[in-house]
Design a protein around this motif. Structure first.
Motif, PDB file in Angstrom:
ATOM      1  N   ASN A 171       0.840  -1.204   0.000  1.00  0.00           N
ATOM      2  CA  ASN A 171       0.000   0.000   0.000  1.00  0.00           C
ATOM      3  C   ASN A 171       0.862   1.236   0.000  1.00  0.00           C
ATOM      4  N   ASP A 172       1.869   1.203   0.856  1.00  0.00           N
ATOM      5  CA  ASP A 172       2.692   2.377   1.054  1.00  0.00           C
ATOM      6  C   ASP A 172       3.480   2.717  -0.195  1.00  0.00           C
ATOM      7  N   VAL A 173       4.096   1.704  -0.809  1.00  0.00           N
ATOM      8  CA  VAL A 173       4.926   1.997  -1.970  1.00  0.00           C
ATOM      9  C   VAL A 173       4.056   2.473  -3.121  1.00  0.00           C
ATOM     10  N   TYR A 174       2.875   1.905  -3.232  1.00  0.00           N
ATOM     11  CA  TYR A 174       1.966   2.359  -4.290  1.00  0.00           C
ATOM     12  C   TYR A 174       1.542   3.802  -4.052  1.00  0.00           C
ATOM     13  N   CYS A 175       1.182   4.105  -2.799  1.00  0.00           N
ATOM     14  CA  CYS A 175       0.746   5.467  -2.498  1.00  0.00           C
ATOM     15  C   CYS A 175       1.879   6.456  -2.715  1.00  0.00           C
ATOM     16  N   ARG A 176       3.104   6.061  -2.356  1.00  0.00           N
ATOM     17  CA  ARG A 176       4.195   6.998  -2.571  1.00  0.00           C
ATOM     18  C   ARG A 176       4.436   7.237  -4.046  1.00  0.00           C
ATOM     19  N   GLY A 177       4.257   6.187  -4.841  1.00  0.00           N
ATOM     20  CA  GLY A 177       4.374   6.359  -6.277  1.00  0.00           C
ATOM     21  C   GLY A 177       3.343   7.339  -6.809  1.00  0.00           C
ATOM     22  N   VAL A 178       2.089   7.136  -6.428  1.00  0.00           N
ATOM     23  CA  VAL A 178       1.029   8.006  -6.944  1.00  0.00           C
ATOM     24  C   VAL A 178       1.184   9.415  -6.381  1.00  0.00           C
ATOM     25  N   GLU A 179       1.604   9.519  -5.117  1.00  0.00           N
ATOM     26  CA  GLU A 179       1.822  10.849  -4.543  1.00  0.00           C
ATOM     27  C   GLU A 179       2.891  11.615  -5.311  1.00  0.00           C
ATOM     28  N   GLU A 180       3.918  10.885  -5.743  1.00  0.00           N
ATOM     29  CA  GLU A 180       4.961  11.558  -6.504  1.00  0.00           C
ATOM     30  C   GLU A 180       4.406  12.033  -7.840  1.00  0.00           C
ATOM     31  N   LEU A 181       3.535  11.219  -8.441  1.00  0.00           N
ATOM     32  CA  LEU A 181       2.923  11.625  -9.707  1.00  0.00           C
ATOM     33  C   LEU A 181       1.999  12.818  -9.503  1.00  0.00           C
ATOM     34  N   LEU A 182       1.277  12.807  -8.378  1.00  0.00           N
ATOM     35  CA  LEU A 182       0.313  13.884  -8.117  1.00  0.00           C
ATOM     36  C   LEU A 182       1.003  15.129  -7.583  1.00  0.00           C
ATOM     37  N   GLY A 183       2.210  14.963  -7.046  1.00  0.00           N
ATOM     38  CA  GLY A 183       2.913  16.093  -6.458  1.00  0.00           C
ATOM     39  C   GLY A 183       2.385  16.478  -5.094  1.00  0.00           C
TER      40      GLY A 183
END
Lengths: 131, 187, 376, 155
Positions: free
Chosen positions: C85-97
């Motif tokens: 969950n965490d790694v996925y969220c960090r990935g998407v957070e980086e995309l979303l800024g």
């Protein structure tokens, strides 16, 4: 060495039993627990957002009086996204998890079943084991 | 056996007088229709040995259910490693097209009476992977399933409840060993 | 160790036989087929056949919206669902800024470490059964139940937590959590120390594990493994230290290493990591700031800007990476999961070659690879 | 495990050494670097990276861009530094093939087999180019291509 390990095993004989005596008592589940969804029929407007949110296509909006969601537990993974995004707070997660049944048809929960109160709580089978 | 006619077919003529023969299936048939079956069922329901066969997340709960906190031994439910010693197979996860032949073979190796528990939504309907190119859904058309346990994964308590439901089903003589589905070809 | 051994050839000499382990086999955490060519008791060739629970995850993920993927990432590896969950969220957070709130970062570290605890406990337990130490298995699962209850109290589920959200987490700590956690973890610490003592003093166990399945640092690097098997060989490779994410920078912890690289060290690394994780959790509970645990609004349709990201994390089993390509729509264009167990499983056959059949169970279990994640 | 200095300067070195083969070098964050490479030169480039301390091939994956392009994406990293280098090689979609890295990174084998069965990208000289995850009958369906007809499987 081996004898010392046997000692550890012997010592556990005198510790408290950890077994949860399931059918008679259910352990204290946390408030965050995600079990069977509960539907508040007064609050539900049948908007279908839950159905769109669902990753698994669990929820079907059916007509029973008004339009209500119907849950196919055979698909549901109890992720809680439908509850998170219900705009009116009509859906909530209960602590009801005793869903085993004899036929596949019984895994589909109609709106009336979703609105019914928790069976285990009615029978007073909660509490007892906190750990 | 007073109802000496049991299973006596064409070979009767070749036998000397006062000798009756019977066959295993005839005895089984006889027991099935007599009160003896209740005792047999009582025995069966209290010795549901299951096969440890973890296939996914449910496999973890399947492991947990056998040890201290849930202790299935209370119900005579004991984990076994070999299909030949087991009565209950739990399909505890997604079955892929690659795994289905192996699973069928494991099922064929089990001795009757045998039961199947569908544990978790992946087994019941394919779960989150219901659209995938690799999974087999509708396992209930392939195997004679007795109990469905929804949950992802079901708590060990829910699994225990599944076993208790199976015990009820055996006592009620509604299980698929007694009443095979015609579609199964008499499995 | 031969590096070429990727496929098995049929036996040529009369003394050689082919041995199949699986797909259903009690030593396995999930279905896979291990083909061994043996001569006497020595393994000459080994091949691992996987894909028995291949689910086509990457294809399914391309057909789900970003938020709908979130609960599905749990199922990549159910023992490390918080990490996923965490790694996925960090990935998407980086995309979303966007950036998660400070409290959410601590909560994620807390749940990640709890997840590591329960994964290692079950891993050691399963391994203990495979080397014939059933008592340890029962102890380990007993200990694990306490950790699972702690996780359940925060996340609401025993295994598939679905806890992290974009920019935060799903819910806050329940009242009185700190006391409960410290009590359980204090007991756990005592128990794990006792188990550690038990495992390192039992002569039968030591003979069974010392010097078996040795993976040196050089070989581990060539085989591409990470996580506990690599650290057991003495390489200090831990993404928590090397590429600090969330709040691991502010926390004090050691990277556990051993030197031998054998079965015993791999399990020892896990046991010591349990103690280290408990230490991290205690720090988290102490230092956790108050404040919001999630962003004000979680939109139910997320459309990141076109771009790509490779996020990675130190999973209980090694390096978990997710490579997400966004094309600006509400669904990812490509979703690639780089699982640690896949790398570990690939390194298993060369490790078995030259050893004895009796050691297969010990070596395979000590690598602790999760079949669900191998197959995806 | 090498004691070389492993940081972003490798990208400058890389583009200097392989002037024609490396393009679009981008360093989006301190720990990430992206470049596009010529598929014909993949082996030389990887050997160069391995010699410079990038001793861990993290991942090989395919991406499909219909109608005419396909990409192989390599993630290369090191056991002693946090830098992840993403290298992309574009291939024609009607006959995608690229050199195998099995001789350089041993663990490329399974990743390449996986990419082969899911995308149909052939890796020349890979010792065992057969299906890994799927059943053998599904070889040739390439399920992760965007135009795959078998998904969703609603039977």
């Amino acid at each position: 060495m081996v004898l010392k390990n046997l000692q550890i095993t012997l010592r556990t004989v005198y510790t408290k039993s950890v077994t949860r005596l399931y059918p008679e008592e259910i352990m204290d589940l946390p408030d965050a627990f995600r079990g069977q969804q509960h539907l508040d029929m007064d609050k539900c407007v049948g908007c279908g957002i839950c159905s769109q949110m669902c990753p698994n296509d669990v929820i079907e909006i059916v007509k029973s009086g008004k339009w209500y969601p119907q849950f196919d537990n055979g698909h549901c993974m109890f992720c809680g996204l439908c509850v998170d995004f219900c705009p009116n707070g009509a859906l909530s997660m209960t602590k009801h998890f005793e869903l085993a049944c004899w036929t596949k048809e019984e895994t589909v929960y109609s709106p009336d079943q979703l609105a019914a109160p928790n069976k285990a709580e009615l029978e007073g089978r909660t509490g007892g084991y906190t750990k | 056996m007073e109802e000496g006619g049991l299973g006596m077919g064409e070979i009767e003529a070749e036998l000397p007088p006062n000798v009756t023969v019977t066959s295993a299936s005839a005895i089984q048939e006889f027991i099935k229709n007599s009160p003896l079956q209740k005792i047999v069922n009582w025995g069966r329901k209290n010795s549901l040995w299951f096969m440890t066969h973890p296939m996914g997340c449910c496999g973890i709960e399947q492991i947990c259910v056998g040890v201290a906190h849930y202790d299935t031994d209370r119900f005579g439910i004991i984990p076994r490693c070999s299909p030949r010693q087991a009565d209950v197979m739990m399909i505890s996860g997604y079955v892929s097209k690659k795994y289905l032949p192996a699973l069928k073979r494991v099922w064929d190796q089990m001795l009757e009476p045998r039961w199947i528990l569908m544990m978790g939504e992946c087994a019941i309907s394919g779960g989150p992977w219901w659209e995938s190119y690799s999974t087999v859904t509708h396992l209930d058309e392939i195997f004679p399933v007795d109990i469905y346990i929804p949950g992802c994964p079901p708590r060990p308590e829910a699994l225990l409840q599944g076993f208790i439901e199976l015990q009820k089903k055996i006592v009620a003589e509604q299980d698929r060993t007694v009443i095979p589905n015609p579609a199964d070809g008499g499995v | 160790m031969t590096h070429e051994a990727t496929q098995i050839t049929s036996p040529t000499k009369p003394s050689e036989i082919l041995l199949h382990l699986g797909p259903q086999h009690p030593l396995q955490p999930g279905p896979f087929l291990l083909d061994l060519k043996i001569e006497g008791e020595t393994i000459r060739e080994a091949e691992l056949k996987i894909g028995y629970i291949h689910k086509g995850m990457e294809k399914v993920f391309e057909d789900r919206t970003y938020l709908q993927i979130l609960p599905l990432t749990d199922r990549i590896c159910y023992l490390a669902s918080n990490s996923n969950n965490d790694v996925y969220c960090r990935g998407v957070e980086e995309l979303l800024g966007i950036e998660p709130t400070e409290r959410a970062k601590y909560l994620r570290v807390l749940t990640n470490e709890l997840c590591r605890l329960q994964s290692h406990l079950l891993g050691i337990g399963e391994y203990a059964t495979d080397v014939g130490f059933l008592t340890m298995f029962i102890y380990m699962v007993r200990e694990r139940e306490g950790v699972v209850s702690l996780l359940e109290a925060i996340t609401g589920s025993r295994l598939n937590h679905n806890y992290a959200r974009f920019g935060g987490v799903a819910n806050d700590l329940p009242p009185g959590y700190k006391e409960m956690a410290l009590k359980t973890l204090g007991e756990l610490k005592k128990q794990v120390k006792s188990h550690d003592e038990m495992l390192s003093s039992d002569s039968i166990y030591l003979r069974r594990t010392k010097g078996v399945g040795v993976l040196t640092a050089k070989e581990a690097g060539e085989l591409g493994v990470a996580g506990p098997p690599l650290r057991a060989a003495g390489v200090e490779y831990d993404l928590r230290r090397m590429e600090p994410y969330l709040v691991y920078d502010d926390l004090d912890f050691k990277v556990i290493t051993q030197t031998d690289g054998d079965v015993f060290s791999r399990v020892k690394v896990r046991l010591l990591e349990i103690l280290e994780s408990i230490y991290i959790i205690e720090q988290c509970l102490d230092q956790m700031p108050s404040g919001p645990y999630k962003q004000d609004v979680t939109p139910y349709i997320t459309r990141p800007k076109p771009g790509e990201v490779y996020a990675r994390i130190e999973d209980p089993r090694g390096e978990m990476g997710m490579y997400i390509i966004s094309d600006g729509s509400d669904k990812p264009y490509r979703f690639r999961i780089r699982g640690p167990a896949f790398a570990t499983a690939q390194a298993l056959p060369p490790l078995l070659v030259g050893g004895y059949v009796a050691d297969v169970a010990a070596i395979a279990a000590s690598m602790d690879s999760c079949t669900s994640e191998v197959d995806r | 495990m090498g004691d070389e200095k492993i940081d972003k300067t490798i990208m400058i070195e890389l583009s200097n050494t392989f002037k024609d083969a490396v393009s679009d070098v981008d360093v989006p964050s301190p720990n990430r670097a992206v470049a596009r490479i010529d598929p014909g030169k993949v082996k030389e480039i990887m050997q160069f990276l391995l010699d410079n301390g990038f001793d861990h091939l993290s991942c090989v994956s395919g991406v499909d861009y219909p109608p005419d392009k396909m990409e192989v994406v390599y993630h290369v990293t090191s056991y002693s530094a946090p830098l992840v280098i993403t290298l992309k090689a574009s291939l024609p979609r009607d006959d995608p093939n690229i050199d195998s890295l099995c001789g350089i990174y041993w663990n490329a084998n399974w990743y390449e087999r996986e990419t082969y069965e899911l995308y149909g990208i052939k890796f020349n000289d890979c010792p065992y180019m057969k299906v890994l995850l799927l059943i053998e009958e599904m070889e040739g369906e390439w399920p992760l291509r965007k135009d795959y007809a078998g998904y969703p499987d609603l039977t």
